[in-house]
Design a protein around this motif. Sequence first.
Motif: not given
Length: 349
Positions: A165-167, A183-188
């Motif tokens: 998952p990327v998003v 909301l993916l952890p680390g994406a922000k």
Amino acid sequence: MTGLATSIRRSGSALLGEMVSWQAAANIPRRNRGTFLVVEEPTKLVCYRASRAGPIHKADGPRDDLTWLSKVVGNQPVEVRLGADRAVVRSLTLPAASRNHIDAIIRHQLEQLVPWPADRMTFDYDLQDDEAASPSDQLHLRVVAVSLSAMRSAIDPFSAAGIKPVVVGLAADPLGKASAINLLPGAKAALTERRSRIALLSLCVLAAIGTFMITVGGWRLYQETQEAKRIEASLVSLRSTIDKARQKAEQADSSSVKLARKWDQAPMVVLMDELSKIIPETTYLTTLDVADRDVRIAGFSTDAASLIRVIEDSDMLEAANFSAPVVRDGDNGKERFEILARLVGAKTP
């Protein structure tokens, strides 16, 4: 020196932070989007292929065994849309002046908006659609948060099946549009780091351009200074030669030689030197002709009428009069003139 270095570092850090905040407010760079869209429904998962024409349905399957989904998506990136039961959605209104500091403000108020501590959740936000189209004095935000435990239970099965998952967005959002929430952890953090690199690269490019322009400007200034010095040296040498010639001629015993120096054999350079001394700075010449003791002077001046008196006061010229009407030039706003005078001592016919 240490204080100056510290001040420069703080200023650079503040500028970098402002550029990162501006990128976030402008959604630059745009968020990633998966090739496939997997939407959570109460009893199953629905897989779509993302396309410009809209989502294309590919398959349905159970949530507890994703073997079927792995066969559909392969190693392509996936955008997961969570069901409404996993996320908490809140509305938040902020002053428009805080547009470049939204992330910091939300982090400060986060625990008042959702039921979990800040270190046990992941969140994201987006501007409401009408806010992007019609700016006002307030910003209306949608803040979405999910507990880390709920997030793990949602995405761990994907990772176990070899799906990336990327998003991670919300199933309630339009499927035909890229998710404004991730909301993916680390994406922000990854997106913030990417924006920091872009901002740093931009600052380096601007600094390089500024350094290049300063270097080129300094070199041109150096060349112009050297050229001005060369011209000044040439003028000094020329004036020295003229002064020596005058002194030598004045020391001659023969009055006929003196007269010849002054009037019969006056070189053009002597006349030019005389005019350069008496003509005011607001006047420049375009023509200087000497023929049969007649001197024709033409050019532009802010006060052409005063030139007659200036020329009459010269020791070399007399009988100065305008030989053509004085007219104002439309291009430079100065008066165009033409004056006819005679060398002192020349016989008037």
